[in-house]
Every structure is written in structure tokens, then in C-alpha cells.
Design a protein around this motif. Sequence first.
Motif, PDB file in Angstrom:
ATOM      1  N   ALA A   7       1.212 178.608  15.419  1.00 55.26           N
ATOM      2  CA  ALA A   7       0.731 177.436  14.462  1.00 55.26           C
ATOM      3  C   ALA A   7       1.182 176.046  14.867  1.00 55.26           C
ATOM      4  O   ALA A   7       0.862 175.144  14.602  1.00 55.26           O
ATOM      5  N   LYS A   8       2.224 176.131  15.792  1.00 56.81           N
ATOM      6  CA  LYS A   8       2.726 175.020  16.388  1.00 56.81           C
ATOM      7  C   LYS A   8       2.222 174.954  17.961  1.00 56.81           C
ATOM      8  O   LYS A   8       2.752 173.896  18.482  1.00 56.81           O
ATOM      9  N   ASN A   9       1.557 175.610  18.456  1.00 52.53           N
ATOM     10  CA  ASN A   9       1.114 175.490  19.762  1.00 52.53           C
ATOM     11  C   ASN A   9       2.252 175.423  20.810  1.00 52.53           C
ATOM     12  O   ASN A   9       2.141 174.578  21.651  1.00 52.53           O
ATOM     13  N   THR A  10       3.305 176.198  20.410  1.00 48.02           N
ATOM     14  CA  THR A  10       4.611 175.867  21.270  1.00 48.02           C
ATOM     15  C   THR A  10       4.871 177.274  21.940  1.00 48.02           C
ATOM     16  O   THR A  10       4.860 178.242  21.203  1.00 48.02           O
ATOM     17  N   VAL A  11       5.210 177.409  23.304  1.00 49.49           N
ATOM     18  CA  VAL A  11       5.691 178.233  23.739  1.00 49.49           C
ATOM     19  C   VAL A  11       7.501 178.241  24.029  1.00 49.49           C
ATOM     20  O   VAL A  11       7.743 176.839  24.467  1.00 49.49           O
ATOM     21  N   TYR A  12       8.040 179.198  23.967  1.00 51.64           N
ATOM     22  CA  TYR A  12       9.611 179.376  24.208  1.00 51.64           C
ATOM     23  C   TYR A  12       9.850 180.052  25.387  1.00 51.64           C
ATOM     24  O   TYR A  12       9.408 181.122  25.695  1.00 51.64           O
ATOM     25  N   LEU A  13      10.900 179.846  26.001  1.00 50.90           N
ATOM     26  CA  LEU A  13      11.636 180.558  27.030  1.00 50.90           C
ATOM     27  C   LEU A  13      13.083 180.673  26.425  1.00 50.90           C
ATOM     28  O   LEU A  13      13.766 179.812  26.947  1.00 50.90           O
ATOM     29  N   GLN A  14      13.651 181.779  25.975  1.00 54.42           N
ATOM     30  CA  GLN A  14      15.058 181.893  25.601  1.00 54.42           C
ATOM     31  C   GLN A  14      15.615 182.662  26.939  1.00 54.42           C
ATOM     32  O   GLN A  14      15.132 183.592  27.266  1.00 54.42           O
ATOM     33  N   MET A  15      16.389 181.769  27.395  1.00 53.44           N
ATOM     34  CA  MET A  15      17.366 182.327  28.531  1.00 53.44           C
ATOM     35  C   MET A  15      18.717 182.704  28.258  1.00 53.44           C
ATOM     36  O   MET A  15      19.539 181.823  27.785  1.00 53.44           O
ATOM     37  N   ASN A  16      19.045 183.760  28.396  1.00 61.57           N
ATOM     38  CA  ASN A  16      20.428 184.244  27.985  1.00 61.57           C
ATOM     39  C   ASN A  16      21.182 184.784  29.491  1.00 61.57           C
ATOM     40  O   ASN A  16      20.492 184.919  30.682  1.00 61.57           O
ATOM     41  N   LEU A  69      14.036 176.858  26.244  1.00 61.62           N
ATOM     42  CA  LEU A  69      13.060 175.805  26.582  1.00 61.62           C
ATOM     43  C   LEU A  69      12.099 176.032  25.712  1.00 61.62           C
ATOM     44  O   LEU A  69      11.543 177.145  25.270  1.00 61.62           O
ATOM     45  N   SER A  70      11.156 174.870  25.612  1.00 62.09           N
ATOM     46  CA  SER A  70      10.146 174.676  24.749  1.00 62.09           C
ATOM     47  C   SER A  70       8.920 173.992  25.460  1.00 62.09           C
ATOM     48  O   SER A  70       9.348 173.339  26.310  1.00 62.09           O
ATOM     49  N   CYS A  71       7.886 174.426  25.249  1.00 66.01           N
ATOM     50  CA  CYS A  71       6.590 173.933  25.773  1.00 66.01           C
ATOM     51  C   CYS A  71       5.549 173.609  24.659  1.00 66.01           C
ATOM     52  O   CYS A  71       4.974 174.709  24.082  1.00 66.01           O
ATOM     53  N   ALA A  72       5.365 172.365  24.384  1.00 69.03           N
ATOM     54  CA  ALA A  72       4.351 171.876  23.242  1.00 69.03           C
ATOM     55  C   ALA A  72       3.058 171.722  23.956  1.00 69.03           C
ATOM     56  O   ALA A  72       2.806 170.935  24.889  1.00 69.03           O
ATOM     57  N   ALA A  73       1.978 172.420  23.606  1.00 72.09           N
ATOM     58  CA  ALA A  73       0.912 172.282  24.358  1.00 72.09           C
ATOM     59  C   ALA A  73      -0.286 171.447  23.116  1.00 72.09           C
ATOM     60  O   ALA A  73      -0.215 171.815  21.960  1.00 72.09           O
ATOM     61  N   SER A  74      -1.024 170.760  23.847  1.00 72.54           N
ATOM     62  CA  SER A  74      -2.021 170.175  22.944  1.00 72.54           C
ATOM     63  C   SER A  74      -3.434 169.867  23.922  1.00 72.54           C
ATOM     64  O   SER A  74      -3.405 170.009  25.130  1.00 72.54           O
ATOM     65  N   GLY A  75      -4.463 169.561  23.108  1.00 72.89           N
ATOM     66  CA  GLY A  75      -5.710 169.154  23.881  1.00 72.89           C
ATOM     67  C   GLY A  75      -6.923 170.048  23.827  1.00 72.89           C
ATOM     68  O   GLY A  75      -7.856 169.880  24.233  1.00 72.89           O
ATOM     69  N   ARG A  76      -6.542 171.250  23.388  1.00 77.19           N
ATOM     70  CA  ARG A  76      -7.677 172.375  23.459  1.00 77.19           C
ATOM     71  C   ARG A  76      -7.029 173.576  22.790  1.00 77.19           C
ATOM     72  O   ARG A  76      -6.001 173.580  22.332  1.00 77.19           O
TER      73      ARG A  76
END
Length: 125
Positions: free
Chosen positions: A75-84, A20-27
Motif C-alpha cells: 500500500a505504501k510501495n515501501t520495502v523495509y530491512l529490519q537489522m538486529n 531501513l526503509s525504501c520508498a519506491a515510486s514511478g511505476r
Amino acid sequence: QVQLVESGGGLVQAGGSLRLSCAASGRTFSSYAMGWFRQAPGKEREFVATISWSDGNTYYADSVKGRFTISGDNAKNTVYLQMNSLKPEDTAVYYCAARPLYGSSWPPTSGYNYWGQGTQVTVSS
């Protein structure tokens, strides 16, 4: 304003993986924690994992420890959740969330201010 946009959900067989990816923006999120939560049908939303943007500290719910990994790309303001090693009981809508870390203790498993719209993860048996 703050926006959190999740992606990467889908249908997978038990034992499979998803990221899963979460792209954050706005601050600026440098002093924030980013968390993942999930809500299964008929159940309350529960904490899954969190990461501190500033130092990379992570914390996991016992139910996912050793199977899920949270990470961030500043750098991408993105958080990931790798689920195995996914299990049918991991089936839920997964939400990304953000909260400031100042004034709180570690780990922050509640008190999140900002939420994404959620992404469905379905694990078939």
C-alpha cells in the motif's frame, strides 16, 4: 521515472538494531523484486536480501540470515530491512534496488536496474 529513496541509517552500537526503509515510486512494482545491497569501504557492493512483491518470497545472504528481515508494504510501495544483532562488520552504505522478475530465476541476487542513493549504517564496537 523510477525513484528509490532510502532512509533510516545511522550510528548504532554492536548488538543494536536499525530499520531501513525504501520508498519506491514511478511505476508499478507488482512483478518486481526489491533488494538490499551494501558496500563497505574498500570492498565491492554485495547482496544482502531480496523480496518478491507479488508473493512475498524472501532470500538472504548467509552473512545476515537470522539477523536481518526484509519486508514490504504494498500500500505504501515501501520495502523495509529490519537489522538486529548488528555487528561492526555490518558497517556499510546500504542501497535499495529493484528489478523485474520475468525472465530470471529465483533468487535474483544481481541484475538490478534501479538503485537508490544509499544510506550509511555504522556499527560501533
